[in-house]
Structures are given as structure tokens and as C-alpha cells.
Design a protein around this motif. Structure first.
Motif, PDB file in Angstrom:
ATOM      1  N   PRO A 203       0.812  -1.228   0.000  1.00 47.11           N
ATOM      2  CA  PRO A 203       0.000   0.000   0.000  1.00 47.11           C
ATOM      3  C   PRO A 203       0.841   1.273   0.000  1.00 47.11           C
ATOM      4  N   VAL A 204       1.945   1.267   0.734  1.00 49.65           N
ATOM      5  CA  VAL A 204       2.800   2.452   0.783  1.00 49.65           C
ATOM      6  C   VAL A 204       3.514   2.656  -0.551  1.00 49.65           C
ATOM      7  N   ILE A 205       3.924   1.553  -1.187  1.00 44.94           N
ATOM      8  CA  ILE A 205       4.556   1.646  -2.505  1.00 44.94           C
ATOM      9  C   ILE A 205       3.597   2.266  -3.509  1.00 44.94           C
ATOM     10  N   VAL A 206       2.351   1.843  -3.471  1.00 48.54           N
ATOM     11  CA  VAL A 206       1.355   2.391  -4.403  1.00 48.54           C
ATOM     12  C   VAL A 206       1.154   3.886  -4.144  1.00 48.54           C
ATOM     13  N   GLU A 207       0.997   4.261  -2.892  1.00 51.40           N
ATOM     14  CA  GLU A 207       0.795   5.672  -2.565  1.00 51.40           C
ATOM     15  C   GLU A 207       2.003   6.512  -2.950  1.00 51.40           C
ATOM     16  N   ALA A 208       3.201   6.016  -2.658  1.00 51.94           N
ATOM     17  CA  ALA A 208       4.410   6.751  -3.026  1.00 51.94           C
ATOM     18  C   ALA A 208       4.534   6.866  -4.537  1.00 51.94           C
ATOM     19  N   GLY A 209       4.192   5.798  -5.261  1.00 54.45           N
ATOM     20  CA  GLY A 209       4.259   5.837  -6.713  1.00 54.45           C
ATOM     21  C   GLY A 209       3.303   6.858  -7.308  1.00 54.45           C
ATOM     22  N   ILE A 210       2.101   6.946  -6.765  1.00 53.36           N
ATOM     23  CA  ILE A 210       1.136   7.935  -7.254  1.00 53.36           C
ATOM     24  C   ILE A 210       1.671   9.347  -7.039  1.00 53.36           C
ATOM     25  N   ILE A 211       2.200   9.604  -5.852  1.00 53.41           N
ATOM     26  CA  ILE A 211       2.709  10.941  -5.532  1.00 53.41           C
ATOM     27  C   ILE A 211       3.878  11.315  -6.437  1.00 53.41           C
ATOM     28  N   THR A 261      -4.271  16.347 -15.765  1.00 51.74           N
ATOM     29  CA  THR A 261      -4.986  16.151 -14.500  1.00 51.74           C
ATOM     30  C   THR A 261      -5.919  14.950 -14.575  1.00 51.74           C
ATOM     31  N   VAL A 262      -6.638  14.820 -15.687  1.00 53.67           N
ATOM     32  CA  VAL A 262      -7.527  13.679 -15.867  1.00 53.67           C
ATOM     33  C   VAL A 262      -6.719  12.380 -15.894  1.00 53.67           C
ATOM     34  N   LEU A 263      -5.572  12.405 -16.550  1.00 54.17           N
ATOM     35  CA  LEU A 263      -4.713  11.215 -16.592  1.00 54.17           C
ATOM     36  C   LEU A 263      -4.247  10.827 -15.188  1.00 54.17           C
ATOM     37  N   ILE A 264      -3.832  11.808 -14.397  1.00 57.44           N
ATOM     38  CA  ILE A 264      -3.382  11.529 -13.030  1.00 57.44           C
ATOM     39  C   ILE A 264      -4.524  10.973 -12.191  1.00 57.44           C
ATOM     40  N   LEU A 265      -5.717  11.545 -12.333  1.00 50.70           N
ATOM     41  CA  LEU A 265      -6.868  11.047 -11.577  1.00 50.70           C
ATOM     42  C   LEU A 265      -7.220   9.617 -11.985  1.00 50.70           C
ATOM     43  N   PHE A 266      -7.117   9.316 -13.275  1.00 52.45           N
ATOM     44  CA  PHE A 266      -7.406   7.958 -13.742  1.00 52.45           C
ATOM     45  C   PHE A 266      -6.404   6.966 -13.164  1.00 52.45           C
ATOM     46  N   ILE A 267      -5.118   7.311 -13.209  1.00 56.47           N
ATOM     47  CA  ILE A 267      -4.084   6.423 -12.662  1.00 56.47           C
ATOM     48  C   ILE A 267      -4.266   6.265 -11.159  1.00 56.47           C
ATOM     49  N   THR A 268      -4.610   7.357 -10.473  1.00 59.41           N
ATOM     50  CA  THR A 268      -4.837   7.286  -9.030  1.00 59.41           C
ATOM     51  C   THR A 268      -6.010   6.369  -8.702  1.00 59.41           C
ATOM     52  N   ALA A 269      -7.098   6.489  -9.465  1.00 56.90           N
ATOM     53  CA  ALA A 269      -8.264   5.645  -9.226  1.00 56.90           C
ATOM     54  C   ALA A 269      -7.938   4.178  -9.477  1.00 56.90           C
ATOM     55  N   ALA A 270      -7.197   3.901 -10.565  1.00 55.66           N
ATOM     56  CA  ALA A 270      -6.837   2.513 -10.868  1.00 55.66           C
ATOM     57  C   ALA A 270      -5.914   1.937  -9.798  1.00 55.66           C
ATOM     58  N   ALA A 271      -4.932   2.723  -9.354  1.00 58.64           N
ATOM     59  CA  ALA A 271      -4.010   2.245  -8.331  1.00 58.64           C
ATOM     60  C   ALA A 271      -4.720   2.051  -6.994  1.00 58.64           C
ATOM     61  N   SER A 272      -5.615   2.964  -6.657  1.00 57.55           N
ATOM     62  CA  SER A 272      -6.363   2.835  -5.405  1.00 57.55           C
ATOM     63  C   SER A 272      -7.265   1.617  -5.431  1.00 57.55           C
ATOM     64  N   SER A 273      -7.873   1.334  -6.590  1.00 57.73           N
ATOM     65  CA  SER A 273      -8.709   0.152  -6.710  1.00 57.73           C
ATOM     66  C   SER A 273      -7.885  -1.110  -6.526  1.00 57.73           C
ATOM     67  N   SER A 274      -6.696  -1.140  -7.123  1.00 62.40           N
ATOM     68  CA  SER A 274      -5.825  -2.296  -6.965  1.00 62.40           C
ATOM     69  C   SER A 274      -5.385  -2.462  -5.514  1.00 62.40           C
ATOM     70  N   MET A 275      -5.084  -1.342  -4.855  1.00 64.78           N
ATOM     71  CA  MET A 275      -4.649  -1.398  -3.465  1.00 64.78           C
ATOM     72  C   MET A 275      -5.771  -1.876  -2.557  1.00 64.78           C
ATOM     73  N   ASN A 276      -6.976  -1.380  -2.785  1.00 62.73           N
ATOM     74  CA  ASN A 276      -8.109  -1.815  -1.970  1.00 62.73           C
ATOM     75  C   ASN A 276      -8.428  -3.293  -2.193  1.00 62.73           C
ATOM     76  N   LYS A 277      -8.263  -3.757  -3.429  1.00 60.16           N
ATOM     77  CA  LYS A 277      -8.477  -5.171  -3.713  1.00 60.16           C
ATOM     78  C   LYS A 277      -7.464  -6.028  -2.978  1.00 60.16           C
ATOM     79  N   LYS A 278      -6.211  -5.572  -2.947  1.00 63.17           N
ATOM     80  CA  LYS A 278      -5.166  -6.305  -2.234  1.00 63.17           C
ATOM     81  C   LYS A 278      -5.455  -6.354  -0.740  1.00 63.17           C
ATOM     82  N   ARG A 279      -5.903  -5.246  -0.189  1.00 68.64           N
ATOM     83  CA  ARG A 279      -6.229  -5.206   1.237  1.00 68.64           C
ATOM     84  C   ARG A 279      -7.394  -6.139   1.554  1.00 68.64           C
TER      85      ARG A 279
END
Length: 287
Positions: A203-211, A261-279
Motif C-alpha cells: 500500500p505504501v509503494i502504491v501511494e508513493a508511486g502515485i505521488i 490532470t484527468v490522466l493523473i486522476l485515472f491512474i490514481t483511481a486505478a491504483a487505489s482500486s488495486s490497493m483496496n483489492k489487495k487489502r
């Protein structure tokens, strides 16, 4: 009504969260309005003109390449440094040395990279004086090259300490007995990392990668300072369109940054979905 400690902490940060959210949303709203504004009302012609631009694909591919490579290597190196050295980073002196690059603004760090790695910089001069290279201009072109190696190396050297800063508390709080259990059962170092460490750091890797990705793809200083005239990153193109004399380019500049901005939001949503699925899988006991 009894408030929990977490609720109190959330309420303490709530004014700042509301202020920042309103400022960001207001800025995005004004940018979108500028991107669709015209003399007769509003139009999507600026977006059409942007997508029809011959160099649009080159700018986007180059920006995604710089941001993707910088983010990937920052995460890999940061994870490796934290995994191997987290026991040695207990002292404040060692942590301060590792996080030293974070004290410098990005444009200052970029100037330092120019002084060190340009073809008339310190390293090229030292190698020339030692006779390793015939002339200073024979030093490999790292700064202002078409592959963006100078930009990538500068971002990696700046973002690795940031990744370590986020991962270090994870390794400090990780149960120490779990790796011993895996080793006792005959597991290798890879098994320890896969079954014990990775669920904690993912989860931290995903968050750091998004930032890191969002910052790199939208940042202006380093690409403008260390990049070439072509190809350019989208932030540099948007900056030049906004400040050049032709005001007809300004809506294109806003449209460009809205697309990012739309691209960043899309990547953030996809990464967050993957992270939540992993959790969710971890909660159910599935890896």
C-alpha cells in the motif's frame, strides 16, 4: 458523545483539508473554464486542436516515459535501500545524511547536476585531467540529452529519499518474528519478502508511486532546466504556450494541463482500486 482519538485527529486536520480541497477544485474549475472559453461562449475546439497537434503524441509519450522511468526506479531503489539498511537508519545522523537531498529545491538540485555531469562540469574536467578522456566534450551527454537521462537521474536522486521516508516506518513497525517463522519453515529470502514484507509495503509503494508520478509528470523546473528543445515534457509546452505572445495558445495550455490532470486522476483511481483489492484479499487471508 465519546470521540475516539482518530476522530479528534481528523477534526484537527479538517479545516486544512477543506481549504486545500476548495483551492484545488477552484483552480481546476477556472482552468477548465479557460480551456473551453471562446468569444461566442464555450467550445471544445481547443481540445480538438490539441489532439490534432502533430507533436502531441511525442510530448505525451516523452512525458510518460520520463515520469514512468523516474517513478519505477525511485520505488525500486527506495525499497531496496529501506530493506537493506533500515536497521542502520535508527540513528538521526544516518537518516539526516540519507534525506539530505530533500532539503534542496528541485531547481537547486538540477543546477548541482549540471555542475557535476555536464560536458564542461566537474566530472568531465576531472576525467580529462586524469587522462581518462581525450577532451572534456568526450564525456557522455547526460544533461540536455534527447533521452532525458539528466532529468531522470535528478528525479531519482531526489525521490529515493522520499520513498525511504515513507517506507522506513513500515519496516520499523513490521513484526520481527514473522520472518523468523518463514525461515524456520525453510523459506528463502524471496519467500520472506513475498509473504511477510510485501503485504506491508505494497500500500505504501502504491501511494508513493502515485505521488512521485503525479509530481514528475506535472513539474516544470527540471524539464525546463535539463531538457532539450525537442521533445519536451507537457509542463514545459504548457508553460511556453501560456507565456508566449500569442494569446490564442493560452486555452491550449489550460486544455493540456486539464488532460494531464484527468490522466493523473485515472491512474490514481486505478491504483487505489488495486490497493483496496489487495487489502480485501489480505483480510480474507488470500495472497
Amino acid at each position: 458523545m465519546k470521540w475516539s482519538r482518530r476522530t479528534k485527529h481528523f477534526l484537527a486536520f479538517l479545516p486544512a483539508i477543506i481549504l486545500i480541497t476548495l483551492v484545488v477544485l477552484y483552480a481546476l474549475f477556472l482552468s477548465f473554464c479557460e480551456s473551453v472559453a471562446c468569444s461566442t461562449g464555450w467550445t471544445w475546439e481547443h481540445y480538438s486542436a490539441l489532439f490534432e497537434e502533430d507533436r502531441f503524441r511525442d510530448w505525451m509519450v516523452y512525458s510518460l516515459y520520463i515520469a514512468g522511468v523516474s517513478t519505477l526506479f525511485s520505488l525500486m531503489i527506495g525499497l531496496g535501500v529501506t530493506k537493506l539498511l533500515h536497521h542502520r537508519l535508527l540513528s538521526g545522523r544516518s537518516r539526516s545524511l540519507l534525506w539530505l537531498p530533500m532539503l534542496f529545491p528541485h531547481f537547486v538540485w538540477g543546477y548541482m547536476m549540471i555542475l557535476l555531469f555536464s560536458q564542461n562540469g566537474w566530472f568531465s574536467t576531472i576525467l580529462y585531467r586524469l587522462g581518462v578522456i581525450e577532451r572534456a566534450s568526450s564525456f557522455p551527454l547526460i544533461i540536455q540529452d534527447e533521452l532525458g537521462m539528466g532529468i531522470i537521474l535528478t528525479y531519482i536522486s531526489k525521490e529515493v529519499p522520499f520513498v525511504v521516508l515513507l517506507l522506513l516506518p513500515v519496516y520499523m513497525n513490521m513484526p520481527k518474528e514473522l520472518p523468523q517463522v518463514v525461515r524456520t519453515l525453510g523459506g528463502s529470502k524471496w519467500n520472506v519478502f513475498k509473504t511477510v514484507e510485501w503485504p506491508w509495503v505494497y500500500p505504501v509503494i502504491v501511494e508513493a508511486g502515485i505521488i512521485v508520478f503525479a509530481f514528475v509528470i506535472a513539474a516544470f523546473e527540471l524539464p525546463y532546466l535539463l531538457g532539450t528543445t525537442y521533445p519536451q515534457m507537457v509542463s514545459v509546452v504548457a508553460y511556453e504556450w501560456f507565456f508566449q505572445g500569442d494569446w490564442s495558445k493560452r486555452p491550449l495550455s489550460f486544455a493540456f494541463m486539464i488532460c494531464i490532470t484527468v490522466l493523473i486522476l485515472f491512474i490514481t483511481a486505478a491504483a487505489s482500486s488495486s490497493m483496496n483489492k489487495k487489502r480485501y484479499q489480505m483480510m480474507r487471508g488470500n495472497n
